[in-house]
Design a protein around this motif. Structure first.
Motif, short mmCIF file in Angstrom:
data_model
loop_
_atom_site.label_atom_id
_atom_site.label_comp_id
_atom_site.label_asym_id
_atom_site.label_seq_id
_atom_site.Cartn_x
_atom_site.Cartn_y
_atom_site.Cartn_z
N LYS A 304 0.84 -1.11 -0.14
CA LYS A 304 -0.27 -0.16 0.03
C LYS A 304 1.01 1.28 0.03
O LYS A 304 0.48 2.39 -0.89
CB LYS A 304 -1.02 -0.13 1.18
CG LYS A 304 -2.08 -1.09 1.08
CD LYS A 304 -2.97 -0.84 2.27
CE LYS A 304 -3.98 -1.98 2.23
NZ LYS A 304 -5.01 -1.85 3.44
N TYR A 305 1.89 1.28 0.85
CA TYR A 305 2.97 2.46 0.86
C TYR A 305 3.65 2.62 -0.36
O TYR A 305 3.61 3.70 -1.04
CB TYR A 305 3.92 2.20 1.87
CG TYR A 305 5.00 3.14 1.83
CD1 TYR A 305 4.52 4.57 2.43
CD2 TYR A 305 6.27 2.95 1.46
CE1 TYR A 305 5.78 5.57 2.45
CE2 TYR A 305 7.07 3.79 1.46
CZ TYR A 305 6.90 5.00 2.08
OH TYR A 305 8.04 6.16 2.03
N LYS A 308 1.03 4.13 -2.92
CA LYS A 308 0.93 5.68 -2.55
C LYS A 308 2.06 6.32 -3.27
O LYS A 308 2.15 7.41 -3.84
CB LYS A 308 0.63 5.78 -1.13
CG LYS A 308 -0.62 5.37 -0.64
CD LYS A 308 -0.79 5.74 0.75
CE LYS A 308 -2.00 4.99 1.39
NZ LYS A 308 -2.39 5.40 2.76
N LYS A 309 3.24 5.79 -2.81
CA LYS A 309 4.70 6.65 -3.35
C LYS A 309 4.73 6.68 -4.82
O LYS A 309 5.03 7.73 -5.52
CB LYS A 309 5.73 5.63 -2.91
CG LYS A 309 7.16 6.43 -3.06
CD LYS A 309 8.15 5.46 -2.23
CE LYS A 309 9.62 5.99 -2.40
NZ LYS A 309 10.51 5.20 -1.98
N LEU A 311 2.37 6.32 -7.15
CA LEU A 311 1.13 7.34 -7.47
C LEU A 311 1.52 8.66 -7.34
O LEU A 311 1.21 9.72 -8.41
CB LEU A 311 -0.34 7.16 -6.98
CG LEU A 311 -0.89 5.89 -7.20
CD1 LEU A 311 -2.10 5.43 -6.33
CD2 LEU A 311 -1.05 5.70 -8.77
N LYS A 312 2.21 9.13 -6.21
CA LYS A 312 2.57 10.51 -6.08
C LYS A 312 3.63 11.03 -7.25
O LYS A 312 3.91 11.94 -7.59
CB LYS A 312 3.13 10.60 -4.71
CG LYS A 312 1.89 10.75 -3.56
CD LYS A 312 2.76 10.89 -2.27
CE LYS A 312 1.75 11.11 -0.88
NZ LYS A 312 2.16 11.23 0.33
#
Length: 316
Positions: A304-305, A308-309, A311-312
Motif C-alpha cells: 500500500k505504501y 501511494k509512493k 502514484l505520487k
C-alpha cells in the motif's frame, strides 16, 4: 509443417488439429461467460502487472519475500496469457480450432508454469520458516544468491516437468478423434483421444505429478510445522500476530492452488467426470492467478505504501 507435427506423423498420427469443446455447451450462457472471463482476464493481467511494477520501482520491496512474490506474479501473468485468450475464443466462435503444434505448445507452457509455481510456493514456505524461526540468520541464509538459486531451480524443474509431459504426448498417436473435451490442451483430455496404448503414458504422468506434489507439499508442511512449533513457544499476542501476518497470505495461496489442483485431478481421473474436472480447473487456471495479487496487496502495508509512493511520483 512443424517439427512436432512431423514427429506425430512418424508415430502414426493423422490428426493435425484439435477442436476445443470449451467450458460449457449451453449457448445462452456463452456471451455472459465471455464478459465474465474477459473481466477476470483484465483483473488478472492488471493486478499481476501492477504488483510486478511496484516491486521493481520501490527499493523497500527489494527483499527475499517480495522477490518470490515478483516471480509468483510473473508466473500467474504468463499462465493467464497462455490459457485465457483461447478460452475466450470458445465463447464467441462456433468451432474453436487449435493446431497440433499450438496445442502441444500450450500444454508445454501450462505444465511449465504450474510446476514452477509449485516450487516457488515451496521456496516461499522455506523463506517464511527462516524469517520466523531464524530471524538473526535471515539476511545471511536468504541472500540474493540463495534466492536467485532457488528461483533458477524452480524454473529448471518446471522446464524438466513440462518437457516430460509434452514429450509423452507427442509420442502418442492421434487417429480420428480430435475433439478435446476441455477449454485447453490438458494431459487427461489428450490421453482420452489417443489411439495408442496410454498405460505407460498415464504411469509417467502420475509419477511426475505425484513427485512434484509430494516433494513440494512435504517441504511446505515441514516448514509450517517448525513455524508452528516456534510460535507455540511465544507467549505474547504480538508474536502470534506477527507470525500470522507473515504467513497468512502464503497459507491462503497454497490452500487455493493445491486444493483446486488436487480436486480437479481427482475429478478428471475417471472418464465420466471430465465435465466436472473442466469446471473445477477454472479455479487454478483463472481464479487463483487473479486472487494472488489481491491476497498479497489488500492487507499489506508495504505494498500500500509502495502504491501511494508510486502514484505520487506519477502525479508529480
Amino acid at each position: 509443417m512443424s517439427t512436432l507435427q512431423i514427429m506425430a506423423m512418424e508415430n502414426g498420427s493423422s490428426v493435425t488439429e484439435f477442436i476445443l469443446v470449451g467450458l460449457i455447451d449451453q449457448s445462452q450462457l456463452q456471451l455472459p461467460l465471455f464478459f465474465l472471463f474477459f473481466l477476470n482476464y483484465v483483473v488478472t493481467v492488471v493486478g499481476n502487472l501492477s504488483l510486478i511494477t511496484l516491486i521493481c520501482l520501490n527499493s523497500h520491496l527489494h527483499t527475499p519475500m517480495y522477490f518470490f512474490i515478483f516471480n509468483l506474479s510473473f508466473i500467474d501473468l504468463c499462465h493467464s496469457l497462455i490459457i485465457t485468450p483461447k478460452m475466450l475464443m470458445n465463447f464467441v466462435s462456433e468451432q474453436n480450432i487449435i493446431s497440433f503444434t499450438e496445442c502441444m505448445t500450450q500444454l508445454f507452457f501450462f505444465c511449465f508454469f504450474v510446476h514452477s509455481e509449485c516450487y516457488v510456493l515451496t521456496a516461499m514456505a522455506y523463506d517464511r520458516y527462516v524469517a520466523i524461526c531464524k530471524p538473526l540468520l535471515y539476511t545471511i541464509t536468504m541472500s540474493p544468491q540463495v534466492c536467485s538459486l532457488l528461483m533458477f531451480g524452480s524454473y529448471v524443474m518446471g522446464f524438466a516437468g513440462a518437457m516430460i509431459h509434452t514429450g509423452d504426448m507427442v509420442r502418442l498417436s492421434f487417429c480420428d478423434l480430435n475433439t478435446i473435451n476441455h477449454y485447453m490442451c490438458d494431459i487427461f483430455p489428450l490421453l482420452q483421444l489417443s489411439c495408442s496404448n496410454t498405460f505407460a503414458s498415464e504411469l509417467v504422468e502420475s509419477i511426475v505429478v505425484s513427485t512434484v506434489v509430494i516433494i513440494s507439499s512435504f517441504i511446505i508442511f515441514i516448514s509450517y510445522a517448525l513455524i508452528l512449533s516456534s510460535v507455540l513457544h511465544v507467549s505474547s499476542a504480538q508474536g502470534w500476530s506477527k507470525a500470522f501476518s507473515t504467513c497468512g497470505s502464503h497459507i491462503v495461496t497454497v490452500g487455493l492452488f493445491y486444493g483446486s489442483g488436487l480436486f480437479t485431478h481427482l475429478k478428471t481421473s475417471p472418464a465420466g467426470s471430465m465435465g466436472q474436472g473442466r469446471f473445477f480447473s477454472v479455479f487454478y487456471t483463472n481464479i487463483v492467478p487473479m486472487l494472488n495479487p489481491l491476497i498479497y496487496s489488500l492487507r499489506n502495508k508495504d505494498v500500500k505504501y509502495a502504491l501511494k509512493k508510486t502514484l505520487k511520483r506519477i502525479a508529480n
